[in-house]
Design a protein around this motif. Structure first.
Motif, PDB file in Angstrom:
ATOM      1  N   LEU A  74      -1.394  25.189 -24.629  1.00  0.00           N
ATOM      2  CA  LEU A  74      -1.553  26.404 -23.833  1.00  0.00           C
ATOM      3  C   LEU A  74      -1.479  26.137 -22.333  1.00  0.00           C
ATOM      4  CD1 LEU A  74      -1.923  29.416 -23.673  1.00  0.00           C
ATOM      5  CD2 LEU A  74      -4.385  29.076 -23.963  1.00  0.00           C
ATOM      6  N   ALA A  75      -2.162  25.144 -21.831  1.00  0.00           N
ATOM      7  CA  ALA A  75      -2.142  24.857 -20.390  1.00  0.00           C
ATOM      8  C   ALA A  75      -0.722  24.529 -19.925  1.00  0.00           C
ATOM      9  CB  ALA A  75      -3.093  23.716 -20.055  1.00  0.00           C
ATOM     10  N   ALA A  76      -0.007  23.731 -20.693  1.00  0.00           N
ATOM     11  CA  ALA A  76       1.377  23.393 -20.342  1.00  0.00           C
ATOM     12  C   ALA A  76       2.276  24.623 -20.420  1.00  0.00           C
ATOM     13  CB  ALA A  76       1.904  22.287 -21.263  1.00  0.00           C
ATOM     14  N   ALA A  77       2.024  25.495 -21.392  1.00  0.00           N
ATOM     15  CA  ALA A  77       2.808  26.730 -21.513  1.00  0.00           C
ATOM     16  C   ALA A  77       2.562  27.632 -20.305  1.00  0.00           C
ATOM     17  CB  ALA A  77       2.458  27.453 -22.812  1.00  0.00           C
ATOM     18  N   CYS A  78       1.319  27.705 -19.829  1.00  0.00           N
ATOM     19  CA  CYS A  78       1.004  28.495 -18.630  1.00  0.00           C
ATOM     20  C   CYS A  78       1.764  27.956 -17.425  1.00  0.00           C
ATOM     21  CB  CYS A  78      -0.502  28.473 -18.349  1.00  0.00           C
ATOM     22  SG  CYS A  78      -1.507  29.417 -19.506  1.00  0.00           S
ATOM     23  N   TRP A  79       1.754  26.656 -17.274  1.00  0.00           N
ATOM     24  CA  TRP A  79       2.451  26.023 -16.151  1.00  0.00           C
ATOM     25  C   TRP A  79       3.950  26.309 -16.213  1.00  0.00           C
ATOM     26  CZ3 TRP A  79       6.329  22.367 -16.026  1.00  0.00           C
ATOM     27  CH2 TRP A  79       6.643  21.860 -14.760  1.00  0.00           C
ATOM     28  N   LEU A  80       4.566  26.116 -17.380  1.00  0.00           N
ATOM     29  CA  LEU A  80       6.007  26.331 -17.535  1.00  0.00           C
ATOM     30  C   LEU A  80       6.373  27.796 -17.303  1.00  0.00           C
ATOM     31  CD1 LEU A  80       8.811  25.241 -18.220  1.00  0.00           C
ATOM     32  CD2 LEU A  80       8.276  25.638 -20.647  1.00  0.00           C
ATOM     33  N   ALA A  81       5.586  28.698 -17.843  1.00  0.00           N
ATOM     34  CA  ALA A  81       5.865  30.124 -17.654  1.00  0.00           C
ATOM     35  C   ALA A  81       5.838  30.485 -16.173  1.00  0.00           C
ATOM     36  CB  ALA A  81       4.853  30.959 -18.430  1.00  0.00           C
ATOM     37  N   THR A  82       4.857  29.985 -15.457  1.00  0.00           N
ATOM     38  CA  THR A  82       4.770  30.249 -14.018  1.00  0.00           C
ATOM     39  C   THR A  82       5.991  29.688 -13.308  1.00  0.00           C
ATOM     40  OG1 THR A  82       2.360  30.266 -14.099  1.00  0.00           O
ATOM     41  CG2 THR A  82       3.372  29.882 -11.945  1.00  0.00           C
ATOM     42  N   ARG A  83       6.360  28.468 -13.633  1.00  0.00           N
ATOM     43  CA  ARG A  83       7.526  27.829 -13.007  1.00  0.00           C
ATOM     44  C   ARG A  83       8.805  28.610 -13.280  1.00  0.00           C
ATOM     45  NH1 ARG A  83       9.767  22.405 -15.241  1.00  0.00           N
ATOM     46  NH2 ARG A  83      11.409  23.762 -15.965  1.00  0.00           N
ATOM     47  N   GLU A  84       8.904  29.194 -14.468  1.00  0.00           N
ATOM     48  CA  GLU A  84      10.116  29.913 -14.881  1.00  0.00           C
ATOM     49  C   GLU A  84      10.056  31.418 -14.593  1.00  0.00           C
ATOM     50  OE1 GLU A  84      13.026  28.846 -16.270  1.00  0.00           O
ATOM     51  OE2 GLU A  84      12.401  26.756 -16.010  1.00  0.00           O
ATOM     52  N   SER A  85       9.024  31.856 -13.885  1.00  0.00           N
ATOM     53  CA  SER A  85       8.842  33.282 -13.551  1.00  0.00           C
ATOM     54  C   SER A  85       8.779  34.168 -14.788  1.00  0.00           C
ATOM     55  CB  SER A  85       9.948  33.760 -12.611  1.00  0.00           C
ATOM     56  OG  SER A  85       9.915  33.042 -11.409  1.00  0.00           O
ATOM     57  N   ILE A  86       8.097  33.669 -15.796  1.00  0.00           N
ATOM     58  CA  ILE A  86       7.852  34.430 -17.019  1.00  0.00           C
ATOM     59  C   ILE A  86       6.389  34.859 -16.996  1.00  0.00           C
ATOM     60  CG2 ILE A  86       7.588  34.206 -19.533  1.00  0.00           C
ATOM     61  CD1 ILE A  86      10.098  32.476 -19.487  1.00  0.00           C
ATOM     62  N   LEU A  87       6.145  36.110 -17.355  1.00  0.00           N
ATOM     63  CA  LEU A  87       4.766  36.590 -17.407  1.00  0.00           C
ATOM     64  C   LEU A  87       4.159  36.205 -18.749  1.00  0.00           C
ATOM     65  CD1 LEU A  87       5.156  40.143 -15.846  1.00  0.00           C
ATOM     66  CD2 LEU A  87       4.374  38.038 -14.738  1.00  0.00           C
ATOM     67  N   LEU A  88       3.291  35.224 -18.726  1.00  0.00           N
ATOM     68  CA  LEU A  88       2.588  34.781 -19.924  1.00  0.00           C
ATOM     69  C   LEU A  88       1.239  35.487 -19.943  1.00  0.00           C
ATOM     70  CD1 LEU A  88       2.563  32.924 -22.417  1.00  0.00           C
ATOM     71  CD2 LEU A  88       1.482  31.186 -20.980  1.00  0.00           C
ATOM     72  N   LEU A  89       1.069  36.399 -20.906  1.00  0.00           N
ATOM     73  CA  LEU A  89      -0.153  37.186 -21.006  1.00  0.00           C
ATOM     74  C   LEU A  89      -1.024  36.605 -22.107  1.00  0.00           C
ATOM     75  CD1 LEU A  89       1.375  40.750 -20.595  1.00  0.00           C
ATOM     76  CD2 LEU A  89       0.667  39.099 -18.836  1.00  0.00           C
ATOM     77  N   VAL A  90      -2.169  36.087 -21.707  1.00  0.00           N
ATOM     78  CA  VAL A  90      -3.061  35.370 -22.611  1.00  0.00           C
ATOM     79  C   VAL A  90      -4.226  36.271 -23.009  1.00  0.00           C
ATOM     80  CG1 VAL A  90      -4.537  33.341 -22.867  1.00  0.00           C
ATOM     81  CG2 VAL A  90      -2.456  33.190 -21.471  1.00  0.00           C
ATOM     82  N   SER A  91      -4.507  36.295 -24.306  1.00  0.00           N
ATOM     83  CA  SER A  91      -5.702  36.954 -24.822  1.00  0.00           C
ATOM     84  C   SER A  91      -6.669  35.885 -25.304  1.00  0.00           C
ATOM     85  CB  SER A  91      -5.355  37.888 -25.991  1.00  0.00           C
ATOM     86  OG  SER A  91      -4.596  38.990 -25.543  1.00  0.00           O
ATOM     87  N   ASN A  92      -7.924  36.010 -24.886  1.00  0.00           N
ATOM     88  CA  ASN A  92      -8.941  35.033 -25.246  1.00  0.00           C
ATOM     89  C   ASN A  92     -10.050  35.766 -26.009  1.00  0.00           C
ATOM     90  OD1 ASN A  92     -10.542  32.794 -25.393  1.00  0.00           O
ATOM     91  ND2 ASN A  92     -10.907  32.600 -23.206  1.00  0.00           N
ATOM     92  N   LEU A  93     -10.366  35.533 -27.089  1.00  0.00           N
ATOM     93  CA  LEU A  93     -10.010  34.461 -27.995  1.00  0.00           C
ATOM     94  C   LEU A  93      -8.642  34.734 -28.631  1.00  0.00           C
ATOM     95  CD1 LEU A  93     -10.967  31.913 -29.674  1.00  0.00           C
ATOM     96  CD2 LEU A  93     -11.923  33.528 -31.246  1.00  0.00           C
TER      97      LEU A  93
END
Length: 176
Positions: A74-93
């Motif tokens: 998840l942390a790496a996916a957040c980083w990559l999405a930000t770098r690629e200008s993709i909106l990664l919307l996370v729901s917790n839990l």
């Protein structure tokens, strides 16, 4: 729109899009369910975005929906999405926390099985299938709860448990 979930999330996004369209808002949503790994979700978003761009059909925005669950990527996916200008919307839990807020203004942290039991008891989801009478009309209430629960709500960020960045999708679909 690329989703981790293969049933509930695509059903929700399609239902929300229909509901908002009936209220005068037009959004084109292509839901692509991928499965359980946030990194695969982001990589699929990049692939679809780049494929569309090479065919001369750019997307306005690429959005990916994922859950916190117990994902190691998840942390790496957040980083990559930000770098690629993709909106990664996370729901917790997980996504069901967002669904819950359509019918109740409660935000206690629950286990995954407790959350599944609750959304079933509330008549929202049964065995990962969204109820036919899901209360899409309460989406603005859900947005209010989500923003109150997580004042730092933004894409590419893991919020507190519970939280969801789905209000960002709603704003996009409403043209905000």
């Amino acid at each position: 729109m690329v989703t981790e979930g293969t049933r509930t999330e695509p059903q929700y996004v399609e239902g929300l899009n229909s509901y908002l369209r009936s209220r005068g808002t037009t959004a084109v949503v292509k839901s692509v369910p991928v499965g359980k790994d946030p990194m695969k979700v982001v990589l699929k978003g990049i692939e679809l975005r780049d494929k569309a761009a090479s065919a001369g059909k750019d997307y306005d925005t690429c959005v990916c929906l994922v859950d916190v669950d117990q994902h190691e990527t998840l942390a790496a996916a957040c980083w990559l999405a930000t770098r690629e200008s993709i909106l990664l919307l996370v729901s917790n839990l997980k996504f069901e926390a967002w669904l819950r807020w359509h019918v109740e203004d409660k935000h206690s942290a629950l286990t995954t099985s407790q959350l599944d039991e609750l959304v079933a008891k509330l008549g929202l989801v049964t065995k990962k299938v969204l109820a036919p009478d899901f209360p899409f009309h309460a989406v603005h209430q859900a947005c209010e709860v989500a923003r109150r629960v997580d004042s730092g709500l933004e894409a590419g960020r893991i919020g507190p448990d519970p939280s969801s960045a789905l209000p960002i999708l709603v704003d996009l679909m409403l043209g905000r």
